[in-house]
Each structure stands twice: as structure tokens, then as C-alpha cells.
Motif scaffolding. Structure first.
Motif, short mmCIF file in Angstrom:
data_model
loop_
_atom_site.label_atom_id
_atom_site.label_comp_id
_atom_site.label_asym_id
_atom_site.label_seq_id
_atom_site.Cartn_x
_atom_site.Cartn_y
_atom_site.Cartn_z
N VAL A 71 -9.11 -0.54 -53.69
CA VAL A 71 -8.16 -1.64 -53.88
C VAL A 71 -8.92 -2.96 -53.86
N ASN A 72 -8.50 -3.87 -54.72
CA ASN A 72 -9.08 -5.21 -54.75
C ASN A 72 -8.64 -5.95 -53.49
N PRO A 73 -9.58 -6.45 -52.65
CA PRO A 73 -9.19 -7.13 -51.42
C PRO A 73 -8.19 -8.26 -51.65
N ILE A 76 -4.48 -7.03 -51.45
CA ILE A 76 -3.97 -6.32 -50.27
C ILE A 76 -2.74 -7.02 -49.70
N ALA A 77 -2.79 -8.35 -49.60
CA ALA A 77 -1.66 -9.08 -49.01
C ALA A 77 -0.37 -8.82 -49.79
N THR A 78 -0.47 -8.81 -51.11
CA THR A 78 0.71 -8.54 -51.94
C THR A 78 1.22 -7.12 -51.72
N LEU A 79 0.31 -6.15 -51.63
CA LEU A 79 0.71 -4.76 -51.44
C LEU A 79 1.38 -4.55 -50.09
N GLN A 80 0.94 -5.31 -49.08
CA GLN A 80 1.53 -5.17 -47.75
C GLN A 80 2.94 -5.77 -47.68
N SER A 81 3.16 -6.82 -48.43
CA SER A 81 4.43 -7.53 -48.32
C SER A 81 5.47 -7.10 -49.37
N THR A 219 -2.30 2.93 -47.65
CA THR A 219 -1.66 1.75 -47.06
C THR A 219 -2.74 0.70 -46.83
N PRO A 220 -3.19 0.04 -47.88
CA PRO A 220 -4.33 -0.89 -47.77
C PRO A 220 -4.11 -1.95 -46.70
N PHE A 224 -10.31 -3.01 -43.89
CA PHE A 224 -10.43 -1.57 -43.72
C PHE A 224 -10.60 -0.87 -45.06
N THR A 225 -11.34 0.22 -45.02
CA THR A 225 -11.36 1.18 -46.12
C THR A 225 -10.85 2.49 -45.53
#
Length: 415
Positions: A71-73, A76-81, A219-220, A224-225
């Protein structure tokens, strides 16, 4: 804690075995389970003996990092929210997710087969002990379920496959108590006990880590990887553990004072490692040091136990931690017994303690030595990626525990 956020979902060298629809049955009652397992067919046992010797690649930090989707770092914020964005990302990365699940589908039955054979090869009368037979039966049922489950081929079948793993993990939650109960009943320490149980627990650790890596990779999380932290601070983890366990341990002292635990080291010194492994090691070593200090205070009649100090120091390839107490020390023989299966087998069958549990409370609650094998399991975790844990007692003074973690190399091989 570092790792709990990744484990919230849990609170082709072999010949394919004929597949049945993958389902998650309701767990049978204990008496039903015994009847079912006692009638396990010769085909299942034949598959166990066929698969257990199949070689598997070693589990290294590098191998873990290759499991699951990338996943592109920045995303990650978008994927979490945004749950919809996460689901779309999973659909785009379905080939990688399904391939990771297929690897688990091939590897986990082999590792469970090895655990079954390890139980059968325990020394003396242990293979026939009732707690070991009960545990073996549960493992045979789990093996049959997994080998009957079709190979995942899309995200839906992958979710069904993971649901089966989740159910199996719940049903295996008491296996540590089974082993402790059986070993506790022994009148002497049989030859080969340590090697057999080391093999069993190494296999159990390996299965958990592979499944957890698969789940966490979907769950990015920033930094973490999967379950591997890109910048893991041992000092921060040590302080986090102290803050978490102090209330639990203080409650178990019934008014007696808990020694101060002082953590020192460079907070910003970070390494790539699996934080939960560090947590498990630290919890057991800290517990041992605290108990030594409390005993020293009781012997001298003082109200304040001597402090426990934790010193973290690292270099370019690894980190060393020294945990010291002033509890009066012990002989080398006594120190060796602290990590001996037979000498520390005191967990009651109903105990919820499990040294490899996801939840810290199941590893750390209660300040007593009813927590069987804790230091021995901590040693296995330290050795997992090429590290070491050793106790250096000084009679009349205290005990120093040295933990070395080989953070940046792939030295570990799992049996």
C-alpha cells in the motif's frame, strides 16, 4: 500498545486433499468433541503423517514483509477513515490477498500436522495423558476442517477461510492449560521433554504469526507492514508495558507495594521488528524481576521492594536489553529451573493464562508463578529471529536478564 490495533479481528508441495464446502461449525461440547475425535478416520491420520514431514520455507522478517498486498503510505489515512475506499483497495489487490490466503491454506495444515506428531512423540506416558489426548483430538478436528476447506479463489472465499481460522483459534485458547496440566502430573522430568515442547510451541507461534500477518496486511496502518513495525522503539514498548501491567500486578499484591520499574535508553532508537514479540518477552522478564524484588522485601521486612531497572541499548544490527533486580539473587541451578517446563508447570486447567495470547491481560494478569512456561516461551520468542534471552544470577545481589534481538536480519528458521 503497538500490536493490539492489528489483532482486533481475533479478540504447492502437498497433494491436494479432497475438498468439502468450507464452513465454521458451532464448537462441540467437550464430551461430544471426545467422541468425535476418537472416531477420526484413518484417512485423516494418514494425511497428518503424510504432511508433517513436508519441508516449509523459514519464516524470517523479510519473508513476512513479502506477504500480502502493498500500500502507498500516502493512501493509508484515506483507507483507515473510508470503509468504501478500503473495500475498493481490497478488490484492486484481490490477487495478492488471495495468493496470501492460498499460502496459508497450504502451510497451516502442515504446521498443525507437526504439532499433532509432536504431541504423539512426547516422552514417557505424556502422549496417553488425558489432557494431551484431549488437545490432540482438537488439533485433529482442526486439521480435518482445514484440509476439507476448498482453496480460496476470491475475496469471498478468503473471508470464509479466515472465519474458519478465527473459530479454530478460539477453540485452541485452552491448549496451554492442557499441556501444563499434563506436565504438572509428572513425578519426574523425562528426557526429551524440553525439545518436544519447544517444537510444539515454535509451530504454534509460527501459525499465529502467519495468520496475523495476512489479516494485518489487509488493514493498513501507518508505520507498519502487516504486523511488522517499520520503526519499533523498544524503550517505548517497555514503558507502555510497565504502564499497562502495574495496575493489574498491584491489585494482585493485596496491599503490598510494587517495586518501581525504571526504563532507560534512547527513546528514538528504532528497529524493524514484530512489536508483539517484544511485548511477550518483556512481560515475562519484567514479571520475574518484580517477583524477585518483592521476595527480597519480604525477607528483609522492608515495605519498599528494591527497584527493577530496564536498560535498552542498540547498534546498527540489533538491540540489547538488560533487566536487573536487586532481589538477592539465586543459584545458577535455580535460575535454569525458571525456564524449565517441568519445574514451572503449575497453571491450573481453568487458568486463562496463555503466554502467546493476543491480549496482554491473558499474558500478564496475576503476579504469581501459576503462569507456566512463561520464561521458556519468552526464550523461544527471543530466538525466533536469531536473538537470545539469558539469565545471569548473582547470589546475594540480584538477577540480570539479557535480551538480544537480531532486528534487521533473517536468521530465524521455524520448524
Amino acid at each position: 500498545m503497538y500490536q493490539q490495533q492489528h489483532l482486533s479481528h481475533w479478540s504447492a508441495q502437498e497433494d491436494r486433499i479432497p475438498s468439502l464446502p468450507c464452513s465454521v461449525p458451532n464448537p462441540p461440547r467437550r464430551d461430544e468433541a471426545e467422541v468425535m475425535a476418537s472416531s477420526v478416520g484413518a484417512k485423516v491420520l494418514s494425511d497428518v503423517y503424510r504432511l508433517h514431514h513436508i519441508p516449509l520455507p523459514p519464516i524470517t522478517l523479510q519473508a513476512l514483509l513479502k506477504r500480502g498486498p502493498r500500500v502507498n503510505p500516502a493512501a493509508i489515512a484515506t483507507l483507515q477513515s473510508d470503509p468504501k475506499a478500503l473495500e475498493k483497495w481490497k478488490e484492486v489487490n484481490a490477487p495478492s490477498i488471495v495468493m496470501s490466503a492460498q499460502l496459508l491454506h497450504r502451510e497451516v495444515p502442515i504446521r498443525i500436522a507437526r504439532r499433532i506428531v509432536d504431541l504423539e512423540n512426547l516422552p514417557d506416558e505424556l502422549p496417553d495423558a488425558a489432557p494431551i489426548l484431549s488437545l490432540r483430538n482438537r488439533l485433529l478436528q482442526s486439521f480435518e476442517l482445514l484440509t476439507s476447506c476448498p482453496m480460496p479463489f476470491n475475496l469471498e472465499s478468503e473471508r470464509e477461510f479466515l472465519a474458519l481460522h478465527q473459530q479454530i483459534r478460539k477453540e485452541h485458547a485452552t491448549m496451554h492449560g492442557n499441556i501444563a496440566e499434563a506436565v504438572q502430573a509428572l513425578e519426574y522430568e523425562p528426557a526429551g521433554l524440553s525439545e518436544s515442547l519447544d517444537n510444539f510451541y515454535n509451530s504454534r507461534i509460527g501459525i499465529r504469526m502467519l495468520v496475523d500477518q495476512h489479516v494485518a496486511a489487509q488493514t493498513p496502518t501507518p508505520g507498519f507492514t502487516g504486523i511488522v513495525a517499520d520503526k519499533c522503539s523498544p524503550v517505548r514498548i517497555a514503558q507502555d508495558i510497565v504502564d499497562k501491567v502495574k495496575p493489574m500486578w498491584q491489585d494482585s499484591l493485596h496491599g503490598e507495594q510494587l517495586p518501581e520499574i525504571r526504563v532507560a535508553g534512547e527513546l528514538d532508537a528504532t528497529y524493524r521488528y514484530v512489536p508483539q514479540h517484544i511485548e511477550i518477552i518483556f512481560t515475562e522478564v519484567f514479571k520475574n524481576a518484580v517477583l524477585n524484588s518483592i521476595r527480597a522485601a519480604k525477607k528483609t521486612g522492608t515495605n519498599t521492594p528494591p527497584p527493577v531497572t530496564v536498560l535498552v541499548s542498540g547498534g546498527p544490527h540489533g538491540v540489547c536489553i538488560k533487566v536487573s533486580d536487586l532481589g538477592g539473587g539465586m543459584t545458577r541451578s535455580d535460575a535454569n529451573e525458571l525456564s524449565n517446563y517441568w519445574h514451572t508447570a503449575t497453571s491450573p486447567p481453568a487458568s486463562a493464562y496463555d503466554p502467546v495470547a493476543d491480549v496482554l491481560e491473558r499474558r500478564a494478569s496475576g503476579l504469581d508463578f501459576s503462569d507456566s512456561f512463561g520464561l521458556r516461551i519468552a526464550k523461544l520468542y527471543a530466538k525466533y529471529f536469531g536473538g537470545e534471552l539469558s539469565l545471569m544470577p548473582m547470589e546475594g545481589h540480584g538477577v540480570d536478564a539479557y535480551i538480544y534481538m537480531n532486528c534487521l536480519t533473517g536468521a530465524s528458521e521455524v520448524k
